[in-house]
Design a protein around this motif. Sequence first.
Motif, PDB file in Angstrom:
ATOM      1  N   ARG A   1      34.440  30.979  43.871  1.00 31.81           N
ATOM      2  CA  ARG A   1      35.431  31.536  44.035  1.00 31.81           C
ATOM      3  C   ARG A   1      36.455  32.879  44.767  1.00 31.81           C
ATOM      4  NH1 ARG A   1      39.089  34.772  43.297  1.00 31.81           N
ATOM      5  NH2 ARG A   1      37.562  36.058  42.179  1.00 31.81           N
ATOM      6  N   ARG A   2      36.759  32.605  46.014  1.00 30.86           N
ATOM      7  CA  ARG A   2      36.994  34.061  46.340  1.00 30.86           C
ATOM      8  C   ARG A   2      38.200  34.091  47.364  1.00 30.86           C
ATOM      9  NH1 ARG A   2      32.622  36.035  45.567  1.00 30.86           N
ATOM     10  NH2 ARG A   2      33.817  37.415  43.933  1.00 30.86           N
ATOM     11  N   THR A   3      38.813  35.154  47.333  1.00 30.81           N
ATOM     12  CA  THR A   3      39.822  35.817  48.008  1.00 30.81           C
ATOM     13  C   THR A   3      40.074  34.990  49.341  1.00 30.81           C
ATOM     14  OG1 THR A   3      41.552  37.322  46.694  1.00 30.81           O
ATOM     15  CG2 THR A   3      42.067  37.494  48.771  1.00 30.81           C
TER      16      THR A   3
ATOM     17  N   ASN B   1      41.102  35.871  52.866  1.00 34.00           N
ATOM     18  CA  ASN B   1      42.178  37.164  53.703  1.00 34.00           C
ATOM     19  C   ASN B   1      41.705  36.189  55.045  1.00 34.00           C
ATOM     20  OD1 ASN B   1      40.979  38.099  51.353  1.00 34.00           O
ATOM     21  ND2 ASN B   1      39.741  39.863  52.651  1.00 34.00           N
TER      22      ASN B   1
ATOM     23  N   ILE C   1      38.090  47.798  45.914  1.00 33.95           N
ATOM     24  CA  ILE C   1      38.389  46.972  46.821  1.00 33.95           C
ATOM     25  C   ILE C   1      37.373  47.400  48.186  1.00 33.95           C
ATOM     26  CG2 ILE C   1      39.684  45.525  46.570  1.00 33.95           C
ATOM     27  CD1 ILE C   1      41.433  46.845  49.203  1.00 33.95           C
TER      28      ILE C   1
ATOM     29  N   TRP D   1      43.351  28.178  41.804  1.00 34.18           N
ATOM     30  CA  TRP D   1      42.073  29.295  42.581  1.00 34.18           C
ATOM     31  C   TRP D   1      40.386  27.954  42.572  1.00 34.18           C
ATOM     32  CZ3 TRP D   1      43.854  34.831  42.965  1.00 34.18           C
ATOM     33  CH2 TRP D   1      43.084  34.980  43.628  1.00 34.18           C
TER      34      TRP D   1
ATOM     35  N   GLN E   1      45.436  32.841  48.837  1.00 35.38           N
ATOM     36  CA  GLN E   1      45.496  34.316  48.899  1.00 35.38           C
ATOM     37  C   GLN E   1      46.970  34.701  48.231  1.00 35.38           C
ATOM     38  OE1 GLN E   1      45.366  36.449  52.514  1.00 35.38           O
ATOM     39  NE2 GLN E   1      44.747  38.318  52.013  1.00 35.38           N
ATOM     40  N   PHE E   2      46.897  34.960  47.710  1.00 35.69           N
ATOM     41  CA  PHE E   2      47.972  36.593  46.681  1.00 35.69           C
ATOM     42  C   PHE E   2      49.237  36.770  48.252  1.00 35.69           C
ATOM     43  CE2 PHE E   2      46.853  36.665  42.133  1.00 35.69           C
ATOM     44  CZ  PHE E   2      47.983  36.627  41.712  1.00 35.69           C
ATOM     45  N   ILE E   3      50.459  36.424  47.675  1.00 40.44           N
ATOM     46  CA  ILE E   3      51.116  36.908  49.322  1.00 40.44           C
ATOM     47  C   ILE E   3      52.251  37.685  47.975  1.00 40.44           C
ATOM     48  CG2 ILE E   3      53.205  37.273  51.453  1.00 40.44           C
ATOM     49  CD1 ILE E   3      52.271  34.031  51.438  1.00 40.44           C
ATOM     50  N   SER E   4      51.295  39.048  47.716  1.00 41.69           N
ATOM     51  CA  SER E   4      53.026  39.837  47.136  1.00 41.69           C
ATOM     52  C   SER E   4      53.020  40.934  47.486  1.00 41.69           C
ATOM     53  CB  SER E   4      51.807  40.392  45.271  1.00 41.69           C
ATOM     54  OG  SER E   4      50.062  40.860  46.275  1.00 41.69           O
ATOM     55  N   THR E   5      53.072  41.305  48.271  1.00 46.61           N
ATOM     56  CA  THR E   5      53.792  42.265  48.945  1.00 46.61           C
ATOM     57  C   THR E   5      55.682  42.218  48.848  1.00 46.61           C
ATOM     58  OG1 THR E   5      53.356  41.317  51.345  1.00 46.61           O
ATOM     59  CG2 THR E   5      52.870  43.594  50.913  1.00 46.61           C
TER      60      THR E   5
ATOM     61  N   TRP F   1      39.211  44.198  54.046  1.00 49.26           N
ATOM     62  CA  TRP F   1      38.719  44.166  52.939  1.00 49.26           C
ATOM     63  C   TRP F   1      37.689  42.803  52.553  1.00 49.26           C
ATOM     64  CZ3 TRP F   1      39.550  42.053  48.278  1.00 49.26           C
ATOM     65  CH2 TRP F   1      40.997  40.950  49.051  1.00 49.26           C
TER      66      TRP F   1
ATOM     67  N   SER G   1      35.746  42.124  47.972  1.00 50.49           N
ATOM     68  CA  SER G   1      34.897  42.789  46.965  1.00 50.49           C
ATOM     69  C   SER G   1      34.482  41.384  46.158  1.00 50.49           C
ATOM     70  CB  SER G   1      36.945  42.953  46.134  1.00 50.49           C
ATOM     71  OG  SER G   1      37.501  41.944  46.202  1.00 50.49           O
TER      72      SER G   1
ATOM     73  N   ARG H   1      30.848  43.048  41.207  1.00 56.17           N
ATOM     74  CA  ARG H   1      31.533  42.567  39.942  1.00 56.17           C
ATOM     75  C   ARG H   1      30.546  43.793  38.360  1.00 56.17           C
ATOM     76  NH1 ARG H   1      34.710  40.560  42.554  1.00 56.17           N
ATOM     77  NH2 ARG H   1      36.077  38.765  41.293  1.00 56.17           N
TER      78      ARG H   1
END
Length: 261
Positions: free
Chosen positions: A10-12, A14, A99, A179, A190-194, A237, A239, A242
Amino acid sequence: MDLFEAIKNRRTTNTAFADKKVSDEHKELLVKMASHSPSHFNSQPWRFILTEDQKIIKSIAKIAGDSMVTLMDDGRFWKQYRKYFRFSEEEMEKTKDGIHIDHLPVFLKPFAKSIFSEAGGKIISKFKVSRILGNDEEKLVATSPLIFTILLTKDEYKKEELSGFYSVISMGAVIQTLWLCTTAIGMGMQFISTPGEIPENWKAISDMLKVPEEYEMMAIFRMGYTDPDMKRPSIDWKSSQRKSVSELAFKDQFGKTFGSK
Ligand SMILES: Cc1cc2nc3c(=O)[nH]c(=O)nc-3n(C[C@H](O)[C@H](O)[C@H](O)COP(=O)(O)O)c2cc1C
Protein backbone atom coordinates in the motif's frame (compact mmCIF):
# COMPACT_ATOMS: atom_id res chain seq x y z
CA MET A 1 -3.54 -10.53 -2.83
CA ASP A 2 -2.23 -11.82 0.47
CA LEU A 3 -3.11 -9.47 3.36
CA PHE A 4 0.51 -8.93 4.41
CA GLU A 5 1.47 -8.15 0.81
CA ALA A 6 -1.36 -5.62 0.54
CA ILE A 7 -0.25 -3.95 3.77
CA LYS A 8 3.35 -3.73 2.58
CA ASN A 9 2.49 -2.69 -0.98
CA ARG A 10 0.00 0.00 0.00
CA ARG A 11 1.33 3.42 -0.97
CA THR A 12 -0.02 6.86 -1.57
CA THR A 13 -0.46 7.29 -5.33
CA ASN A 14 1.26 10.55 -6.29
CA THR A 15 0.95 10.08 -10.06
CA ALA A 16 -2.07 10.31 -12.35
CA PHE A 17 -4.29 7.25 -12.60
CA ALA A 18 -4.94 5.18 -15.69
CA ASP A 19 -7.51 6.74 -18.01
CA LYS A 20 -10.16 4.19 -17.11
CA LYS A 21 -13.40 4.38 -15.17
CA VAL A 22 -13.60 2.44 -11.91
CA SER A 23 -15.94 -0.49 -12.49
CA ASP A 24 -19.29 -0.60 -10.69
CA GLU A 25 -18.22 -3.89 -9.17
CA HIS A 26 -15.10 -2.32 -7.66
CA LYS A 27 -16.95 0.76 -6.37
CA GLU A 28 -19.47 -1.46 -4.60
CA LEU A 29 -16.76 -3.73 -3.29
CA LEU A 30 -14.94 -0.77 -1.72
CA VAL A 31 -18.04 0.46 0.07
CA LYS A 32 -18.96 -3.06 1.17
CA MET A 33 -15.47 -3.69 2.56
CA ALA A 34 -15.42 -0.26 4.24
CA SER A 35 -18.70 -1.15 5.93
CA HIS A 36 -16.93 -4.02 7.73
CA SER A 37 -14.62 -1.60 9.57
CA PRO A 38 -14.93 -1.34 13.34
CA SER A 39 -16.76 1.58 14.93
CA HIS A 40 -17.65 2.53 18.51
CA PHE A 41 -20.76 0.52 19.51
CA ASN A 42 -21.12 -0.42 15.82
CA SER A 43 -22.39 3.10 15.27
CA GLN A 44 -21.12 3.20 11.65
CA PRO A 45 -20.90 6.99 11.86
CA TRP A 46 -19.68 7.33 8.26
CA ARG A 47 -21.33 7.99 4.93
CA PHE A 48 -19.56 8.00 1.57
CA ILE A 49 -19.98 10.00 -1.62
CA LEU A 50 -18.50 8.50 -4.78
CA THR A 51 -18.20 11.28 -7.34
CA GLU A 52 -17.61 10.60 -11.03
CA ASP A 53 -19.35 13.67 -12.44
CA GLN A 54 -16.63 15.36 -14.50
CA LYS A 55 -17.93 18.84 -13.85
CA ILE A 56 -17.84 18.36 -10.08
CA ILE A 57 -14.42 16.67 -10.21
CA LYS A 58 -12.98 19.57 -12.23
CA SER A 59 -14.40 22.09 -9.76
CA ILE A 60 -12.91 20.17 -6.81
CA ALA A 61 -9.60 20.04 -8.71
CA LYS A 62 -9.58 23.80 -9.19
CA ILE A 63 -10.26 24.36 -5.48
CA ALA A 64 -7.53 21.85 -4.53
CA GLY A 65 -4.98 23.55 -6.81
CA ASP A 66 -5.91 27.03 -5.61
CA SER A 67 -5.73 25.88 -1.98
CA MET A 68 -2.19 24.64 -2.54
CA VAL A 69 -1.18 28.01 -4.03
CA THR A 70 -2.78 29.95 -1.15
CA LEU A 71 -1.17 27.80 1.54
CA MET A 72 2.24 28.14 -0.06
CA ASP A 73 2.08 31.82 -0.91
CA ASP A 74 1.10 32.87 2.59
CA GLY A 75 3.87 30.73 4.08
CA ARG A 76 1.54 28.47 6.08
CA PHE A 77 2.51 25.33 4.22
CA TRP A 78 6.23 25.59 4.93
CA LYS A 79 5.84 26.76 8.47
CA GLN A 80 3.56 23.86 9.33
CA TYR A 81 5.18 21.07 7.36
CA ARG A 82 8.85 21.92 7.00
CA LYS A 83 9.81 19.50 9.76
CA TYR A 84 8.66 16.58 7.62
CA PHE A 85 10.77 17.40 4.56
CA ARG A 86 13.95 15.45 3.82
CA PHE A 87 16.31 15.98 0.90
CA SER A 88 18.45 12.87 0.70
CA GLU A 89 18.34 9.12 1.24
CA GLU A 90 20.80 9.65 4.11
CA GLU A 91 18.42 11.99 5.90
CA MET A 92 15.58 9.49 5.42
CA GLU A 93 17.76 6.66 6.70
CA LYS A 94 18.65 8.71 9.74
CA THR A 95 15.15 9.71 10.80
CA LYS A 96 13.17 6.93 9.09
CA ASP A 97 10.20 9.26 8.87
CA GLY A 98 9.03 12.28 6.88
CA ILE A 99 8.93 12.58 3.11
CA HIS A 100 11.90 12.67 0.76
CA ILE A 101 11.51 15.39 -1.88
CA ASP A 102 13.48 13.51 -4.49
CA HIS A 103 11.98 14.85 -7.71
CA LEU A 104 12.28 18.48 -8.79
CA PRO A 105 12.54 20.31 -12.11
CA VAL A 106 16.23 20.69 -13.07
CA PHE A 107 16.21 24.47 -12.60
CA LEU A 108 15.04 24.06 -9.00
CA LYS A 109 17.48 21.35 -7.92
CA PRO A 110 20.29 23.70 -6.79
CA PHE A 111 17.78 25.52 -4.57
CA ALA A 112 16.05 22.44 -3.10
CA LYS A 113 17.00 23.05 0.51
CA SER A 114 16.42 26.79 0.42
CA ILE A 115 13.02 26.54 -1.25
CA PHE A 116 11.84 24.18 1.41
CA SER A 117 12.93 26.41 4.24
CA GLU A 118 11.17 29.24 5.98
CA ALA A 119 13.45 31.72 4.24
CA GLY A 120 12.61 30.29 0.83
CA GLY A 121 9.84 32.80 0.09
CA LYS A 122 11.86 34.73 -2.48
CA ILE A 123 12.87 31.63 -4.41
CA ILE A 124 9.33 30.30 -4.22
CA SER A 125 7.97 33.43 -5.83
CA LYS A 126 10.86 33.84 -8.33
CA PHE A 127 10.38 30.32 -9.69
CA LYS A 128 6.60 30.29 -9.15
CA VAL A 129 6.92 27.11 -7.09
CA SER A 130 3.42 27.49 -5.66
CA ARG A 131 1.99 27.64 -9.20
CA ILE A 132 3.91 24.50 -10.20
CA LEU A 133 2.56 22.62 -7.20
CA GLY A 134 -0.94 24.06 -7.62
CA ASN A 135 -1.05 23.09 -11.31
CA ASP A 136 0.17 19.58 -10.53
CA GLU A 137 -2.45 19.17 -7.82
CA GLU A 138 -5.23 20.48 -10.05
CA LYS A 139 -4.23 18.20 -12.92
CA LEU A 140 -3.97 15.12 -10.69
CA VAL A 141 -7.42 15.66 -9.21
CA ALA A 142 -9.05 16.68 -12.51
CA THR A 143 -7.88 13.52 -14.26
CA SER A 144 -8.96 11.18 -11.46
CA PRO A 145 -11.85 8.91 -12.40
CA LEU A 146 -13.27 8.84 -8.90
CA ILE A 147 -13.39 11.16 -5.90
CA PHE A 148 -14.24 9.34 -2.68
CA THR A 149 -15.49 11.51 0.17
CA ILE A 150 -16.03 10.44 3.77
CA LEU A 151 -18.59 12.15 6.00
CA LEU A 152 -19.27 11.63 9.70
CA THR A 153 -22.68 12.13 11.22
CA LYS A 154 -22.67 15.09 13.62
CA ASP A 155 -24.68 12.92 16.04
CA GLU A 156 -21.39 11.14 16.69
CA TYR A 157 -18.78 13.63 15.55
CA LYS A 158 -19.10 16.09 18.40
CA LYS A 159 -15.72 17.69 18.83
CA GLU A 160 -15.95 18.15 22.59
CA GLU A 161 -17.30 14.66 23.34
CA LEU A 162 -15.77 11.21 23.46
CA SER A 163 -17.93 10.08 20.55
CA GLY A 164 -16.13 12.72 18.46
CA PHE A 165 -12.79 11.12 19.30
CA TYR A 166 -14.12 7.60 18.74
CA SER A 167 -15.73 8.45 15.42
CA VAL A 168 -12.45 9.83 14.10
CA ILE A 169 -10.69 6.61 15.16
CA SER A 170 -13.44 4.63 13.43
CA MET A 171 -12.96 6.68 10.27
CA GLY A 172 -9.24 5.86 10.39
CA ALA A 173 -10.16 2.18 10.27
CA VAL A 174 -12.35 2.82 7.22
CA ILE A 175 -9.56 4.67 5.47
CA GLN A 176 -7.08 1.85 5.99
CA THR A 177 -9.66 -0.71 4.83
CA LEU A 178 -10.23 1.31 1.66
CA TRP A 179 -6.51 1.73 1.11
CA LEU A 180 -5.79 -1.98 1.46
CA CYS A 181 -8.72 -2.96 -0.76
CA THR A 182 -7.73 -0.52 -3.50
CA THR A 183 -4.20 -1.98 -3.33
CA ALA A 184 -5.55 -5.51 -3.67
CA ILE A 185 -7.51 -4.70 -6.85
CA GLY A 186 -4.90 -2.63 -8.69
CA MET A 187 -6.25 0.74 -7.62
CA GLY A 188 -4.64 3.56 -5.68
CA MET A 189 -5.68 6.56 -3.64
CA GLN A 190 -4.36 9.89 -2.47
CA PHE A 191 -5.61 12.29 0.17
CA ILE A 192 -6.76 15.68 -1.06
CA SER A 193 -6.24 17.54 2.17
CA THR A 194 -5.14 21.07 1.18
CA PRO A 195 -8.72 22.46 0.83
CA GLY A 196 -9.37 21.22 4.37
CA GLU A 197 -6.93 23.83 5.65
CA ILE A 198 -8.95 26.70 4.20
CA PRO A 199 -12.44 26.63 5.73
CA GLU A 200 -14.18 28.51 2.90
CA ASN A 201 -12.69 26.13 0.30
CA TRP A 202 -13.75 23.09 2.30
CA LYS A 203 -17.25 24.51 2.56
CA ALA A 204 -17.36 25.17 -1.18
CA ILE A 205 -16.63 21.49 -1.86
CA SER A 206 -19.08 20.36 0.83
CA ASP A 207 -21.79 22.53 -0.78
CA MET A 208 -20.95 21.19 -4.22
CA LEU A 209 -21.40 17.63 -2.93
CA LYS A 210 -24.65 18.66 -1.24
CA VAL A 211 -23.50 17.38 2.15
CA PRO A 212 -26.49 17.81 4.48
CA GLU A 213 -26.28 19.95 7.61
CA GLU A 214 -26.31 16.83 9.86
CA TYR A 215 -23.02 15.56 8.42
CA GLU A 216 -19.45 16.85 8.54
CA MET A 217 -17.27 16.33 5.49
CA MET A 218 -14.09 14.82 6.92
CA ALA A 219 -11.82 13.49 4.18
CA ILE A 220 -11.55 13.47 0.40
CA PHE A 221 -9.49 11.08 -1.72
CA ARG A 222 -8.84 10.74 -5.39
CA MET A 223 -8.97 7.16 -6.62
CA GLY A 224 -8.42 5.17 -9.77
CA TYR A 225 -6.48 2.29 -11.29
CA THR A 226 -2.73 2.68 -10.95
CA ASP A 227 -0.43 2.76 -13.97
CA PRO A 228 3.28 2.28 -13.24
CA ASP A 229 4.24 4.11 -16.44
CA MET A 230 2.69 7.41 -15.40
CA LYS A 231 5.11 10.34 -15.23
CA ARG A 232 5.75 11.75 -11.77
CA PRO A 233 4.46 15.27 -10.98
CA SER A 234 7.05 18.07 -11.45
CA ILE A 235 7.73 18.25 -7.71
CA ASP A 236 7.34 14.91 -5.99
CA TRP A 237 8.27 12.90 -2.93
CA LYS A 238 8.49 9.35 -1.66
CA SER A 239 8.17 8.04 1.86
CA SER A 240 8.52 4.28 2.13
CA GLN A 241 10.94 4.25 5.09
CA ARG A 242 9.59 3.02 8.39
CA LYS A 243 11.05 2.96 11.88
CA SER A 244 12.20 -0.44 13.17
CA VAL A 245 10.16 -2.63 15.51
CA SER A 246 12.51 -1.91 18.40
CA GLU A 247 12.19 1.85 17.87
CA LEU A 248 8.41 1.65 17.77
CA ALA A 249 7.57 -0.73 20.57
CA PHE A 250 8.59 -1.45 24.15
CA LYS A 251 8.38 -4.52 26.32
CA ASP A 252 6.25 -4.19 29.44
CA GLN A 253 7.04 -0.52 30.03
CA PHE A 254 8.07 2.42 27.91
CA GLY A 255 11.80 2.39 27.23
CA LYS A 256 12.38 -1.35 27.75
CA THR A 257 13.69 -3.09 24.63
CA PHE A 258 11.22 -5.03 22.51
CA GLY A 259 12.05 -7.00 19.35
CA SER A 260 15.33 -8.14 17.89
CA LYS A 261 16.06 -5.15 15.58
C1 LIG B 1 -4.30 12.41 7.76
C2 LIG B 1 -3.45 12.28 6.52
C3 LIG B 1 -3.39 13.33 5.61
C4 LIG B 1 -2.64 13.23 4.45
N1 LIG B 1 -2.63 14.24 3.53
C5 LIG B 1 -2.01 14.04 2.34
C6 LIG B 1 -2.12 14.99 1.27
O1 LIG B 1 -2.75 16.03 1.39
N2 LIG B 1 -1.51 14.73 0.11
C7 LIG B 1 -0.80 13.59 -0.09
O2 LIG B 1 -0.28 13.38 -1.18
N3 LIG B 1 -0.68 12.67 0.90
C8 LIG B 1 -1.27 12.87 2.08
N4 LIG B 1 -1.17 11.91 3.06
C9 LIG B 1 -0.37 10.70 2.81
C10 LIG B 1 0.93 10.65 3.61
O3 LIG B 1 1.83 11.63 3.16
C11 LIG B 1 1.52 9.24 3.42
O4 LIG B 1 0.63 8.31 3.94
C12 LIG B 1 2.87 9.06 4.11
O5 LIG B 1 3.85 9.91 3.55
C13 LIG B 1 3.36 7.63 3.96
O6 LIG B 1 3.43 7.30 2.58
P1 LIG B 1 2.64 6.07 1.99
O7 LIG B 1 1.17 6.35 2.17
O8 LIG B 1 3.01 6.02 0.53
O9 LIG B 1 3.07 4.86 2.74
C14 LIG B 1 -1.91 12.03 4.21
C15 LIG B 1 -2.00 10.96 5.13
C16 LIG B 1 -2.75 11.08 6.25
C17 LIG B 1 -2.87 9.89 7.19
